[in-house]
Design an enzyme around this catalytic site. Structure first.
Site, PDB file in Angstrom:
ATOM      1  N   TRP A 149       0.879  -1.163   0.000  1.00 41.46           N
ATOM      2  CA  TRP A 149       0.000   0.000   0.000  1.00 41.46           C
ATOM      3  C   TRP A 149       0.915   1.210   0.000  1.00 41.46           C
ATOM      4  CZ3 TRP A 149      -0.946   4.185   3.311  1.00 41.46           C
ATOM      5  CH2 TRP A 149      -2.107   4.917   3.031  1.00 41.46           C
TER       6      TRP A 149
ATOM      7  N   ASN B  70       7.321  -3.003   5.930  1.00 45.95           N
ATOM      8  CA  ASN B  70       6.041  -2.386   6.228  1.00 45.95           C
ATOM      9  C   ASN B  70       6.298  -1.277   7.237  1.00 45.95           C
ATOM     10  OD1 ASN B  70       3.355  -1.779   6.509  1.00 45.95           O
ATOM     11  ND2 ASN B  70       2.843  -3.558   7.754  1.00 45.95           N
ATOM     12  N   GLY B  71       5.769  -0.066   6.969  1.00 42.25           N
ATOM     13  CA  GLY B  71       5.968   1.052   7.884  1.00 42.25           C
ATOM     14  C   GLY B  71       6.481   2.272   7.157  1.00 42.25           C
TER      15      GLY B  71
END
Length: 631
Positions: free
Chosen positions: A81, A119-120
């Site tokens: 995303w 992720n992050g």
């Protein structure tokens, strides 16, 4: 918000990685990719690291993997995303580092030294990028992630775990990482800070270890899960693993226990439904019944062994949440103040931590989250605790989540896995849990007698049956949806505890149909929004048969006088009937204080069928992801 899967074994892990990505696709679907170490199964391989990426969905990635005939015993995979950098092939994970080299020199992918998925958000990536560019590291993406893979390469000295430990010490922000190196084909390392990461353990004759951002990714592979804590680093081989903190202190199995986690494979199947959102809407009677299974009486112990002590000590409530969970908190404010007679403040979690609030340690801090990993809500909880708020409670759907571990008290909703990005059953089960909290606080504060509490609880336990009756209204709602398909805007109105339900209805419509929708307290209509009302602006009204009904009818007349078209969800005996410009769906029964739970169901169905008619991607709406684990 992205999805991570990685594995190291003595056999081919590629099918596990792809299956895991399918189950995590709801967390991000802007792009996806997979990288493997070809020498992990074939020592004679000269290629080393190999990756394939796609800006389509996971199904396309699977086709590419089959075409390239990829097999490996060590690999990592990712579904993205987008945060930094647009959705594109060059921004897709996994990211490679080729080491420092002249910018004009084009190196083949087989020359890659390190592969990484992340992720992050890395907050200091710009400073690190300038530093690495000065060392002749060439960046091929717009992401913050690429900084991490080059940073690890820059400190690598023959031990990938030590390089990861040294590199993460310089990172500011949130991350879950899975990393592999060309020179260490049977090793996978990972780290987490501010973003969830779990370790899956497979024993027996064919041992393996996996990393994933969600245990559901490993469903059917293993039910033995270790939940990594904040700051943990993990070193995996096929037959063993080590977990340490950032200082190198090792954790044993008592400190990081292997837990048996119920498999969610069946819950992730669509069965006869067309979309997960549709399935989850119709699962609400069961989800509500499951959430209330153990509730035989109003009892503080439902929230934890020490709940009675916390509830007796508090004199107010502070609710912190985001998105749909925030709207559930707004409904709870009406309930708690009316029934438990104590003041309630509801704040958007992402705003609360950045303002100078006045601490009130006697408040019960309630955080609400489907996943229990929502970054903004977690940060708000930690901020509240830093201000001296020690009475903390979470309403959450995941018993093993960070939020549950960090709160003194919890109530676990039993909605089951929710995959559709637009939340439905998580919302209604949150409302049920918050109503139960309301009754428990009322008992602790002696704001209601036992007979009154028993009557409220009886109504709550009847809610699953009442929701089933509301779902039978679907054919009438489909006829409304046909009228909404061609609209560009919509207005939602409610009063009292139904104003947050109007907010939730507007959110659902905009999330999945891309129709611009706004909600207002109906009394505010004449203070501005009335200027927008025309025959092309449908106005949805939540109209329960309560004390505000006559006021609401006046607001509806204001709409009709301006040529607006009304779509009214009315209880029995409201004297609101179908007429020109007024379309009425009659609710099966009026349900008093619990009416908001019933009235949100038709709004969910309206959004779903409108989106279906418009042909949008119902379960994976553009620009959104399910579990918001970045700030």
């Amino acid at each position: 918000m992205c999805g991570i899967v990685g594995g190291v074994a003595h056999h081919d892990v590629v099918p596990v990685l792809l299956q895991g990505l399918q189950r995590l696709e709801y967390r991000g679907y802007d792009s996806c990719g997979l990288a493997v170490h070809t020498a992990s199964m074939n020592p004679a391989s000269e290629e080393g690291l190999h990756r394939t990426r796609s800006t389509a969905r996971v199904a396309q990635l699977q086709a590419q993997v089959r075409e390239e005939s990829l097999h490996a015993a060590t690999g990592i995979a990712h579904t993205r995303w987008a945060t930094h950098g647009a959705p594109s092939l060059y921004n897709a994970h996994p990211h490679f580092s080729f080491g420092p080299h002249p910018k004009e020199q084009q190196l083949p992918e087989s020359a890659a030294r390190i592969a990484l998925v992340h992720n992050g958000i890395i907050e200091n990536y710009e400073v690190l990028r300038r530093e690495l560019e000065a060392k002749n590291y060439v960046f091929s993406s717009d992401t913050d992630t690429e900084v991490v893979v080059h940073l690890i390469d820059s400190v690598y000295n023959g031990d990938l775990f030590e390089a990861l430990k040294e590199a993460t010490a310089r990172l500011h922000g949130a991350y879950a990482l899975a990393v592999m190196h060309r020179d260490e084909p049977h090793r996978l390392v990972g780290a987490r800070a501010g973003s969830p990461l779990v370790l899956g353990v497979v024993g027996g004759d064919s041992p393996a270890h996996y990393l994933a951002s969600d245990a559901m990714a490993l469903s059917g592979v293993t039910d033995k899960i270790v939940y990594l804590e904040e700051g943990d680093l993990v070193d995996l081989q096929a037959a063993k693993y080590w977990i340490t903190d950032s200082q190198g202190r090792a954790f044993d199995e008592q400190q990081r226990p292997v837990q048996t986690v119920q498999a969610f494979a069946a819950a992730a199947e669509l069965e006869p439904y067309q979309h997960y959102m549709q399935k989850e809407i119709f699962e609400q009677p069961r989800a509500l019944a499951d959430t209330l299974t153990d509730v035989l009486e109003v009892n503080p112990a439902l929230f934890g062994d020490s709940a009675w002590r916390h509830f007796e000590a508090v004199d107010s409530v502070l609710i912190l949440a985001c998105g749909t969970s925030y709207y559930s908190g707004l409904v709870a404010k009406y309930w708690i103040e009316a029934i438990a007679k104590i003041p309630v403040q509801v704040e958007i979690a992402s705003e609360y931590r950045y303002r100078q609030s006045v601490p009130h340690p006697a408040a019960l801090v309630v955080v609400i989250s489907q996943s229990g990993e929502t970054a903004d809500t977690l940060a708000a909880l930690r901020h509240a605790k830093s201000l001296g708020h020690n009475h903390t409670l979470t309403i959450c759907n995941v018993a093993t989540s960070t939020m549950v571990r960090e709160c003194a008290l919890s109530y676990i909703t039993r909605a089951g896995v929710e995959i559709g990005v637009a939340s439905t059953k998580a919302f209604t089960t949150q409302l049920a849990a918050l109503y139960l909290l309301t009754l428990t606080l009322a008992q602790s504060k002696k704001a209601q007698d036992e007979a009154s509490l028993a009557k409220h609880l009886h109504s709550l336990r009847h809610i699953p049956s009442a929701v089933q009756a509301v779902l039978a209204l679907e054919p009438q709602i489909i006829s409304w949806a046909r009228a909404f398909i061609g609209m560009d805007n919509a207005l939602f109105l409610g009063r009292g505890a139904h104003y947050p339900i109007a907010l939730e209805g507007a959110l659902k419509l905009k999330e999945i149909s891309y129709i611009h929708a706004e909600a207002y307290p109906a009394g505010e209509l004449k203070h501005g929004p009335l200027a927008l009302v025309t025959s092309a602006m449908p106005v949805v009204v939540v109209a329960p048969n309560d004390a505000l009904l006559e006021k609401l009818k006046s607001n509806m007349q204001e709409v009709r006088a301006r040529g607006g078209v009304l779509y009214v969800l009315a209880d029995a005996h409201t004297s609101i009937d179908n007429s020109e410009g007024t379309h009425v769906i009659r609710m099966p029964e009026h349900y008093g204080a619990l009416s908001p739970i019933l009235h949100v169901i038709p709004l969910q169905l309206l959004a779903y069928h409108t989106a279906l008619g418009k042909g949008t991607d119902v379960d994976k709406p553009r620009n959104l992801a399910k579990s918001v684990t970045v700030e």
